[in-house]
Design a protein around this motif. Structure first.
Motif, PDB file in Angstrom:
ATOM      1  N   SER A   1      92.320  50.896 -42.174  1.00 43.31           N
ATOM      2  CA  SER A   1      91.013  50.470 -41.649  1.00 43.31           C
ATOM      3  C   SER A   1      90.843  50.756 -40.164  1.00 43.31           C
ATOM      4  O   SER A   1      89.832  51.330 -39.751  1.00 43.31           O
ATOM      5  CB  SER A   1      90.812  48.965 -41.874  1.00 43.31           C
ATOM      6  N   LYS A   2      91.791  50.337 -39.355  1.00 40.81           N
ATOM      7  CA  LYS A   2      91.583  50.371 -37.904  1.00 40.81           C
ATOM      8  C   LYS A   2      92.082  51.691 -37.307  1.00 40.81           C
ATOM      9  O   LYS A   2      91.398  52.302 -36.498  1.00 40.81           O
ATOM     10  CB  LYS A   2      92.282  49.188 -37.234  1.00 40.81           C
TER      11      LYS A   2
ATOM     12  N   ASP B   1     101.515  41.276 -39.501  1.00 37.13           N
ATOM     13  CA  ASP B   1     100.242  41.966 -39.736  1.00 37.13           C
ATOM     14  C   ASP B   1     100.074  42.989 -38.611  1.00 37.13           C
ATOM     15  O   ASP B   1      99.681  42.646 -37.504  1.00 37.13           O
ATOM     16  CB  ASP B   1      99.108  40.936 -39.760  1.00 37.13           C
TER      17      ASP B   1
ATOM     18  N   GLY C   1      94.080  45.440 -46.013  1.00 45.64           N
ATOM     19  CA  GLY C   1      95.151  44.568 -45.543  1.00 45.64           C
ATOM     20  C   GLY C   1      94.858  43.124 -45.936  1.00 45.64           C
ATOM     21  O   GLY C   1      95.767  42.338 -46.217  1.00 45.64           O
TER      22      GLY C   1
HETATM   23  C1  LIG Z   1      94.302  40.949 -37.847  1.00 44.27           C
HETATM   24  C2  LIG Z   1      93.639  41.541 -39.035  1.00 44.27           C
HETATM   25  N1  LIG Z   1      94.331  41.659 -40.173  1.00 44.27           N
HETATM   26  C3  LIG Z   1      93.787  42.186 -41.268  1.00 44.27           C
HETATM   27  C4  LIG Z   1      92.485  42.637 -41.270  1.00 44.27           C
HETATM   28  C5  LIG Z   1      91.923  43.175 -42.555  1.00 44.27           C
HETATM   29  O1  LIG Z   1      91.715  44.533 -42.529  1.00 44.27           O
HETATM   30  P1  LIG Z   1      91.377  45.364 -43.837  1.00 44.27           P
HETATM   31  O2  LIG Z   1      91.254  44.418 -44.982  1.00 44.27           O
HETATM   32  O3  LIG Z   1      90.111  46.091 -43.556  1.00 44.27           O
HETATM   33  O4  LIG Z   1      92.535  46.296 -44.031  1.00 44.27           O
HETATM   34  C6  LIG Z   1      91.708  42.540 -40.120  1.00 44.27           C
HETATM   35  C7  LIG Z   1      90.298  42.971 -40.099  1.00 44.27           C
HETATM   36  O5  LIG Z   1      89.522  42.689 -39.218  1.00 44.27           O
HETATM   37  C8  LIG Z   1      92.305  41.987 -38.960  1.00 44.27           C
HETATM   38  O6  LIG Z   1      91.627  41.864 -37.812  1.00 44.27           O
END
Ligand SMILES: Cc1ncc(COP(=O)(O)O)c(C=O)c1O
Length: 400
Positions: free
Chosen positions: A238-239, A204, A100
Protein backbone atom coordinates in the motif's frame (compact mmCIF):
# COMPACT_ATOMS: atom_id res chain seq x y z
CA UNK A 1 -31.86 -8.53 22.44
CA UNK A 2 -30.49 -6.00 20.01
CA UNK A 3 -30.07 -6.94 16.35
CA UNK A 4 -26.46 -5.76 16.30
CA UNK A 5 -24.11 -8.06 18.23
CA UNK A 6 -22.63 -6.77 21.50
CA UNK A 7 -19.10 -7.20 20.22
CA UNK A 8 -19.71 -4.45 17.68
CA UNK A 9 -20.59 -2.00 20.44
CA UNK A 10 -17.08 -2.38 21.80
CA UNK A 11 -15.59 -0.62 18.77
CA UNK A 12 -16.00 2.60 16.80
CA UNK A 13 -15.57 3.31 13.09
CA UNK A 14 -11.98 4.19 12.12
CA UNK A 15 -11.68 7.92 13.01
CA UNK A 16 -9.24 8.61 10.16
CA UNK A 17 -11.57 7.04 7.59
CA UNK A 18 -14.49 8.97 9.10
CA UNK A 19 -12.58 12.27 8.89
CA UNK A 20 -11.72 11.53 5.24
CA UNK A 21 -15.36 10.72 4.50
CA UNK A 22 -16.53 13.92 6.22
CA UNK A 23 -14.15 15.96 4.05
CA UNK A 24 -15.33 14.13 0.90
CA UNK A 25 -18.98 14.78 1.78
CA UNK A 26 -18.32 18.52 2.28
CA UNK A 27 -16.48 18.63 -1.06
CA UNK A 28 -19.43 16.90 -2.75
CA UNK A 29 -21.70 19.63 -1.33
CA UNK A 30 -19.57 22.16 -3.18
CA UNK A 31 -17.37 23.40 -0.30
CA UNK A 32 -13.76 24.30 -0.97
CA UNK A 33 -12.23 21.73 1.40
CA UNK A 34 -8.54 21.13 2.09
CA UNK A 35 -8.34 17.52 3.24
CA UNK A 36 -5.15 16.43 4.99
CA UNK A 37 -6.59 13.26 6.47
CA UNK A 38 -5.88 10.60 3.92
CA UNK A 39 -3.21 7.98 4.64
CA UNK A 40 -2.32 7.14 1.07
CA UNK A 41 0.41 8.33 -1.28
CA UNK A 42 -0.84 10.62 -4.05
CA UNK A 43 1.36 8.81 -6.61
CA UNK A 44 0.05 6.38 -9.21
CA UNK A 45 0.58 2.64 -9.25
CA UNK A 46 3.90 2.08 -11.10
CA UNK A 47 3.35 1.47 -14.86
CA UNK A 48 5.16 -1.89 -14.83
CA UNK A 49 2.60 -3.08 -12.27
CA UNK A 50 -0.32 -1.97 -14.44
CA UNK A 51 1.19 -3.76 -17.44
CA UNK A 52 1.72 -6.94 -15.42
CA UNK A 53 -1.89 -6.85 -14.27
CA UNK A 54 -3.18 -6.48 -17.84
CA UNK A 55 -1.08 -9.49 -18.82
CA UNK A 56 -2.39 -11.46 -15.82
CA UNK A 57 -6.00 -10.68 -16.73
CA UNK A 58 -5.43 -11.68 -20.36
CA UNK A 59 -3.92 -14.93 -19.07
CA UNK A 60 -7.10 -15.58 -17.03
CA UNK A 61 -5.40 -15.16 -13.67
CA UNK A 62 -8.85 -14.27 -12.46
CA UNK A 63 -9.79 -17.36 -10.47
CA UNK A 64 -9.56 -18.39 -6.83
CA UNK A 65 -6.02 -18.93 -5.67
CA UNK A 66 -4.58 -20.69 -2.62
CA UNK A 67 -6.10 -19.05 0.48
CA UNK A 68 -2.81 -17.52 1.62
CA UNK A 69 -1.67 -16.41 -1.85
CA UNK A 70 -0.19 -17.93 -5.00
CA UNK A 71 3.06 -19.90 -4.71
CA UNK A 72 4.72 -17.23 -6.93
CA UNK A 73 3.68 -14.38 -4.65
CA UNK A 74 4.73 -16.31 -1.55
CA UNK A 75 8.14 -16.89 -3.14
CA UNK A 76 8.42 -13.14 -3.87
CA UNK A 77 7.47 -12.32 -0.27
CA UNK A 78 10.15 -14.69 1.02
CA UNK A 79 12.71 -13.08 -1.28
CA UNK A 80 11.69 -9.60 -0.13
CA UNK A 81 12.09 -10.49 3.55
CA UNK A 82 15.48 -12.12 2.88
CA UNK A 83 16.75 -9.31 0.61
CA UNK A 84 15.60 -6.28 2.59
CA UNK A 85 15.31 -7.50 6.15
CA UNK A 86 17.69 -10.44 6.44
CA UNK A 87 14.73 -12.62 7.50
CA UNK A 88 14.63 -16.12 6.07
CA UNK A 89 11.18 -17.70 6.02
CA UNK A 90 9.95 -21.03 4.74
CA UNK A 91 6.99 -21.15 2.29
CA UNK A 92 4.81 -22.25 5.25
CA UNK A 93 5.85 -19.14 7.19
CA UNK A 94 4.48 -16.47 4.84
CA UNK A 95 0.99 -15.35 3.82
CA UNK A 96 -0.67 -12.72 1.63
CA UNK A 97 -3.90 -11.09 2.75
CA UNK A 98 -6.31 -8.32 1.82
CA UNK A 99 -4.07 -5.48 3.02
CA UNK A 100 -1.83 -5.23 6.04
CA UNK A 101 -4.99 -4.47 7.96
CA UNK A 102 -6.42 -7.94 7.39
CA UNK A 103 -3.21 -9.41 8.78
CA UNK A 104 -3.50 -7.31 11.93
CA UNK A 105 -7.15 -8.34 12.20
CA UNK A 106 -6.58 -12.04 11.52
CA UNK A 107 -3.61 -12.25 13.87
CA UNK A 108 -5.43 -10.64 16.78
CA UNK A 109 -8.70 -12.49 16.13
CA UNK A 110 -6.78 -15.78 16.01
CA UNK A 111 -4.89 -15.25 19.27
CA UNK A 112 -6.69 -12.78 21.54
CA UNK A 113 -9.61 -13.55 23.83
CA UNK A 114 -10.96 -12.46 27.22
CA UNK A 115 -8.17 -12.13 29.76
CA UNK A 116 -5.52 -11.33 27.15
CA UNK A 117 -3.63 -8.03 27.21
CA UNK A 118 -2.05 -6.37 24.18
CA UNK A 119 0.48 -3.58 24.68
CA UNK A 120 -0.12 -0.74 22.25
CA UNK A 121 2.42 2.11 22.35
CA UNK A 122 0.62 5.45 21.91
CA UNK A 123 0.26 7.27 19.61
CA UNK A 124 -0.94 4.21 17.71
CA UNK A 125 -2.57 3.28 14.41
CA UNK A 126 -6.27 3.71 15.16
CA UNK A 127 -7.23 0.11 14.39
CA UNK A 128 -5.01 -1.74 16.89
CA UNK A 129 -7.00 -1.15 20.10
CA UNK A 130 -10.36 -1.59 18.43
CA UNK A 131 -9.43 -4.93 16.89
CA UNK A 132 -8.14 -6.08 20.31
CA UNK A 133 -11.49 -5.05 21.82
CA UNK A 134 -13.42 -6.82 19.08
CA UNK A 135 -11.45 -9.97 19.85
CA UNK A 136 -12.47 -9.64 23.52
CA UNK A 137 -9.02 -8.65 24.81
CA UNK A 138 -7.71 -5.62 26.64
CA UNK A 139 -5.57 -3.03 24.86
CA UNK A 140 -2.92 -1.61 27.19
CA UNK A 141 -1.80 1.77 25.84
CA UNK A 142 1.67 2.95 26.85
CA UNK A 143 2.21 6.66 26.28
CA UNK A 144 5.33 7.53 24.28
CA UNK A 145 5.89 11.25 24.94
CA UNK A 146 7.14 13.71 22.33
CA UNK A 147 10.28 14.47 24.38
CA UNK A 148 11.24 10.81 23.86
CA UNK A 149 10.61 11.12 20.12
CA UNK A 150 7.22 9.35 20.57
CA UNK A 151 9.18 6.12 21.02
CA UNK A 152 8.48 3.27 23.43
CA UNK A 153 10.99 3.34 26.29
CA UNK A 154 12.36 -0.01 27.54
CA UNK A 155 11.44 0.70 31.20
CA UNK A 156 7.88 1.63 30.18
CA UNK A 157 7.62 -1.62 28.23
CA UNK A 158 8.95 -3.58 31.22
CA UNK A 159 6.36 -1.96 33.49
CA UNK A 160 3.46 -2.68 31.11
CA UNK A 161 4.16 -6.43 30.78
CA UNK A 162 2.02 -8.69 33.00
CA UNK A 163 1.45 -12.46 32.98
CA UNK A 164 -1.63 -11.72 30.80
CA UNK A 165 0.37 -9.91 28.08
CA UNK A 166 0.25 -11.80 24.80
CA UNK A 167 1.34 -9.18 22.30
CA UNK A 168 3.38 -6.04 21.94
CA UNK A 169 2.51 -4.12 18.78
CA UNK A 170 5.42 -2.18 17.32
CA UNK A 171 4.87 0.18 14.40
CA UNK A 172 7.71 2.20 12.91
CA UNK A 173 7.93 4.38 10.94
CA UNK A 174 4.92 5.21 13.03
CA UNK A 175 1.48 6.34 12.01
CA UNK A 176 0.84 9.06 13.20
CA UNK A 177 4.10 10.29 14.84
CA UNK A 178 6.67 9.31 12.18
CA UNK A 179 8.92 7.84 14.90
CA UNK A 180 11.60 5.40 13.71
CA UNK A 181 13.71 3.18 15.97
CA UNK A 182 17.45 2.91 15.53
CA UNK A 183 19.07 -0.50 15.73
CA UNK A 184 20.21 0.29 19.30
CA UNK A 185 16.76 1.39 20.38
CA UNK A 186 15.26 -1.84 19.04
CA UNK A 187 18.08 -3.77 20.73
CA UNK A 188 17.09 -2.25 24.10
CA UNK A 189 13.44 -3.22 23.56
CA UNK A 190 14.53 -6.70 22.47
CA UNK A 191 16.49 -7.08 25.72
CA UNK A 192 13.30 -6.50 27.71
CA UNK A 193 11.36 -8.91 25.49
CA UNK A 194 13.97 -11.65 25.89
CA UNK A 195 13.23 -11.57 29.62
CA UNK A 196 9.52 -12.23 28.94
CA UNK A 197 9.24 -15.28 26.68
CA UNK A 198 5.43 -15.34 26.85
CA UNK A 199 5.14 -12.03 24.92
CA UNK A 200 4.75 -12.14 21.14
CA UNK A 201 5.62 -9.19 18.93
CA UNK A 202 3.62 -7.82 16.01
CA UNK A 203 5.93 -5.62 13.95
CA UNK A 204 3.89 -3.48 11.57
CA UNK A 205 6.49 -2.37 9.01
CA UNK A 206 4.09 -0.97 6.42
CA UNK A 207 5.99 2.38 6.18
CA UNK A 208 9.41 0.68 5.89
CA UNK A 209 10.31 2.53 2.70
CA UNK A 210 9.13 5.97 3.78
CA UNK A 211 12.20 6.89 5.81
CA UNK A 212 14.04 10.24 5.86
CA UNK A 213 17.53 11.70 6.26
CA UNK A 214 19.25 8.54 5.05
CA UNK A 215 18.01 6.52 8.01
CA UNK A 216 18.30 2.76 7.77
CA UNK A 217 15.30 0.57 8.50
CA UNK A 218 15.48 -2.24 11.06
CA UNK A 219 12.80 -4.65 12.18
CA UNK A 220 12.88 -6.39 15.54
CA UNK A 221 13.23 -10.03 14.38
CA UNK A 222 16.27 -8.96 12.37
CA UNK A 223 17.87 -7.13 15.30
CA UNK A 224 17.28 -10.07 17.69
CA UNK A 225 16.93 -13.34 15.76
CA UNK A 226 15.91 -15.13 18.96
CA UNK A 227 12.64 -13.19 18.83
CA UNK A 228 11.78 -14.41 15.32
CA UNK A 229 10.02 -17.52 16.71
CA UNK A 230 7.48 -15.22 18.42
CA UNK A 231 7.23 -12.35 15.98
CA UNK A 232 4.91 -11.64 13.09
CA UNK A 233 6.44 -9.15 10.65
CA UNK A 234 3.70 -7.40 8.68
CA UNK A 235 4.22 -5.39 5.53
CA UNK A 236 2.39 -4.64 2.30
CA UNK A 237 2.39 -2.82 -1.01
CA UNK A 238 0.00 0.00 0.00
CA UNK A 239 2.46 2.65 1.12
CA UNK A 240 5.79 1.74 -0.53
CA UNK A 241 4.29 1.26 -3.99
CA UNK A 242 1.29 3.64 -3.75
CA UNK A 243 -1.00 0.63 -4.17
CA UNK A 244 -3.57 1.14 -1.42
CA UNK A 245 -6.54 0.13 -3.56
CA UNK A 246 -5.07 -3.19 -4.65
CA UNK A 247 -5.41 -4.42 -1.07
CA UNK A 248 -2.39 -6.67 -0.67
CA UNK A 249 -0.50 -7.08 2.58
CA UNK A 250 1.81 -9.89 3.60
CA UNK A 251 3.51 -11.30 6.66
CA UNK A 252 6.18 -13.67 7.88
CA UNK A 253 5.70 -15.58 11.13
CA UNK A 254 6.07 -19.06 12.66
CA UNK A 255 4.04 -21.59 10.67
CA UNK A 256 1.74 -22.31 13.64
CA UNK A 257 0.49 -18.72 13.52
CA UNK A 258 0.37 -18.56 9.70
CA UNK A 259 -1.77 -21.72 9.78
CA UNK A 260 -4.23 -20.10 12.21
CA UNK A 261 -4.45 -16.90 10.15
CA UNK A 262 -4.99 -18.94 6.97
CA UNK A 263 -7.79 -20.88 8.66
CA UNK A 264 -9.56 -17.64 9.61
CA UNK A 265 -8.98 -16.23 6.12
CA UNK A 266 -10.45 -19.43 4.62
CA UNK A 267 -13.70 -18.74 6.48
CA UNK A 268 -13.87 -15.02 5.70
CA UNK A 269 -12.42 -13.45 2.56
CA UNK A 270 -10.72 -16.56 1.08
CA UNK A 271 -7.75 -15.54 -1.04
CA UNK A 272 -6.85 -11.89 -1.55
CA UNK A 273 -7.84 -10.74 -5.05
CA UNK A 274 -5.98 -12.72 -7.71
CA UNK A 275 -5.38 -9.52 -9.69
CA UNK A 276 -4.13 -7.72 -6.60
CA UNK A 277 -1.71 -10.59 -6.08
CA UNK A 278 -0.46 -10.31 -9.67
CA UNK A 279 0.10 -6.60 -9.02
CA UNK A 280 1.95 -7.23 -5.75
CA UNK A 281 4.11 -9.90 -7.40
CA UNK A 282 5.29 -7.39 -9.99
CA UNK A 283 5.74 -4.65 -7.38
CA UNK A 284 7.97 -6.85 -5.22
CA UNK A 285 10.01 -8.33 -8.07
CA UNK A 286 10.11 -5.44 -10.58
CA UNK A 287 12.19 -2.23 -10.59
CA UNK A 288 12.48 -0.50 -7.21
CA UNK A 289 14.19 2.71 -8.33
CA UNK A 290 11.11 4.96 -7.96
CA UNK A 291 11.03 4.29 -4.20
CA UNK A 292 13.97 6.62 -3.37
CA UNK A 293 12.64 9.21 -5.85
CA UNK A 294 9.27 9.30 -4.12
CA UNK A 295 10.95 9.33 -0.73
CA UNK A 296 12.84 12.48 -1.73
CA UNK A 297 9.55 14.14 -2.72
CA UNK A 298 8.01 13.20 0.62
CA UNK A 299 11.07 14.54 2.45
CA UNK A 300 10.76 17.92 0.70
CA UNK A 301 7.14 18.14 1.69
CA UNK A 302 7.97 17.14 5.25
CA UNK A 303 10.57 19.88 5.57
CA UNK A 304 8.18 22.47 4.17
CA UNK A 305 5.15 21.56 6.25
CA UNK A 306 7.12 21.30 9.51
CA UNK A 307 8.65 24.74 8.89
CA UNK A 308 5.23 26.27 8.10
CA UNK A 309 3.60 24.69 11.14
CA UNK A 310 6.28 25.89 13.53
CA UNK A 311 5.71 29.47 12.37
CA UNK A 312 2.11 29.36 13.62
CA UNK A 313 1.66 30.69 17.18
CA UNK A 314 0.07 27.97 19.34
CA UNK A 315 1.32 25.06 17.19
CA UNK A 316 4.56 23.13 17.69
CA UNK A 317 5.63 20.36 15.38
CA UNK A 318 8.45 17.81 15.76
CA UNK A 319 10.30 16.51 12.70
CA UNK A 320 9.00 13.07 11.70
CA UNK A 321 11.72 10.55 10.85
CA UNK A 322 9.52 8.50 8.53
CA UNK A 323 5.96 7.88 7.20
CA UNK A 324 4.02 10.77 5.67
CA UNK A 325 2.31 12.39 8.63
CA UNK A 326 3.02 15.25 10.96
CA UNK A 327 1.63 15.09 14.48
CA UNK A 328 1.83 18.64 15.84
CA UNK A 329 0.83 19.68 19.33
CA UNK A 330 -2.05 22.15 19.66
CA UNK A 331 -1.45 22.66 23.41
CA UNK A 332 -0.94 26.38 22.72
CA UNK A 333 -4.53 26.93 21.57
CA UNK A 334 -6.33 25.02 24.32
CA UNK A 335 -8.49 27.25 26.51
CA UNK A 336 -8.88 29.84 23.72
CA UNK A 337 -12.22 31.07 22.41
CA UNK A 338 -13.53 30.81 18.83
CA UNK A 339 -15.24 33.80 17.12
CA UNK A 340 -18.54 31.96 17.82
CA UNK A 341 -17.75 31.99 21.53
CA UNK A 342 -17.00 28.33 22.21
CA UNK A 343 -13.89 27.27 24.08
CA UNK A 344 -11.34 24.89 22.53
CA UNK A 345 -10.93 22.37 25.33
CA UNK A 346 -9.56 19.37 23.45
CA UNK A 347 -7.77 18.46 20.23
CA UNK A 348 -11.09 17.13 18.97
CA UNK A 349 -12.70 20.58 19.54
CA UNK A 350 -9.80 22.12 17.65
CA UNK A 351 -10.12 19.79 14.66
CA UNK A 352 -13.88 20.40 14.48
CA UNK A 353 -13.24 24.16 14.64
CA UNK A 354 -10.75 23.86 11.72
CA UNK A 355 -13.34 22.04 9.65
CA UNK A 356 -16.17 24.45 10.48
CA UNK A 357 -14.24 27.69 10.18
CA UNK A 358 -11.74 26.98 7.39
CA UNK A 359 -12.99 23.75 5.78
CA UNK A 360 -9.66 22.22 6.75
CA UNK A 361 -9.82 18.51 7.55
CA UNK A 362 -7.41 16.88 10.02
CA UNK A 363 -7.64 13.98 12.49
CA UNK A 364 -7.59 14.63 16.26
CA UNK A 365 -4.74 13.17 18.31
CA UNK A 366 -6.99 11.48 20.85
CA UNK A 367 -8.05 9.08 18.06
CA UNK A 368 -4.43 7.85 18.21
CA UNK A 369 -4.35 7.72 22.01
CA UNK A 370 -2.29 10.93 22.45
CA UNK A 371 -3.45 14.44 23.31
CA UNK A 372 -3.39 17.32 22.56
CA UNK A 373 -2.21 16.69 18.99
CA UNK A 374 -3.62 16.50 15.49
CA UNK A 375 -2.49 14.64 12.40
CA UNK A 376 -1.96 16.07 8.94
CA UNK A 377 -1.00 13.77 6.09
CA UNK A 378 1.54 15.25 3.70
CA UNK A 379 0.88 12.62 1.04
CA UNK A 380 -0.51 15.36 -1.15
CA UNK A 381 0.69 18.19 -3.42
CA UNK A 382 2.82 21.00 -2.01
CA UNK A 383 0.20 23.65 -3.00
CA UNK A 384 -2.43 21.81 -0.97
CA UNK A 385 -0.08 21.63 2.04
CA UNK A 386 0.67 25.35 1.78
CA UNK A 387 -3.01 26.19 1.54
CA UNK A 388 -3.73 23.91 4.51
CA UNK A 389 -1.10 25.65 6.64
CA UNK A 390 -2.40 29.09 5.58
CA UNK A 391 -5.90 28.09 6.69
CA UNK A 392 -4.56 26.69 9.95
CA UNK A 393 -2.69 29.95 10.63
CA UNK A 394 -5.86 31.95 9.89
CA UNK A 395 -7.97 29.76 12.18
CA UNK A 396 -5.44 30.08 15.03
CA UNK A 397 -5.20 33.87 14.57
CA UNK A 398 -8.99 34.16 15.04
CA UNK A 399 -8.84 32.52 18.50
CA UNK A 400 -8.77 34.83 21.50
C1 LIG B 1 0.33 1.64 10.64
C2 LIG B 1 -0.55 1.06 9.59
N1 LIG B 1 -0.65 -0.27 9.50
C3 LIG B 1 -1.42 -0.85 8.59
C4 LIG B 1 -2.14 -0.10 7.69
C5 LIG B 1 -3.03 -0.83 6.71
O1 LIG B 1 -2.57 -0.76 5.42
P1 LIG B 1 -3.18 -1.65 4.26
O2 LIG B 1 -4.32 -2.44 4.81
O3 LIG B 1 -3.60 -0.72 3.18
O4 LIG B 1 -2.07 -2.56 3.82
C6 LIG B 1 -2.09 1.29 7.73
C7 LIG B 1 -2.88 2.12 6.81
O5 LIG B 1 -3.06 3.31 6.96
C8 LIG B 1 -1.25 1.89 8.70
O6 LIG B 1 -1.14 3.22 8.80
Amino acid sequence: MSFIADRLNRIKPSPSSMATQRARALKAEGHDVVGLTSGEPDFDTPPNVIEAVVRAMAASKTKYTDIGGTPELKAAIRQKFARENGLVYDQSEVIASTGGKQLIFNTLMSTVQAGVEVIVPAPYYVSYPDIVLLAGGKPVPVICPPDKGFKLQPHDLERAITPATKWLILNAPNNPSGAVYTRNELRALADVLLRHPHVWIMSDDIYEHVLYDNRVFYTIAQVEPELKSRTITINGVSKAYAMTGWRIGYAGAPSELIKAITKLQSQSTSNPSSIGQAAALEALTGPQDFIPERKAIFQNRRDKIVALLNEIPGITCHLPEGAFYVFPSCAGVLGKKTPQGSIINTDEDFVMYLLDSEKLAAVHGSAYGSTPFFRFSFATKMEVLEEGCARLARACAKLT
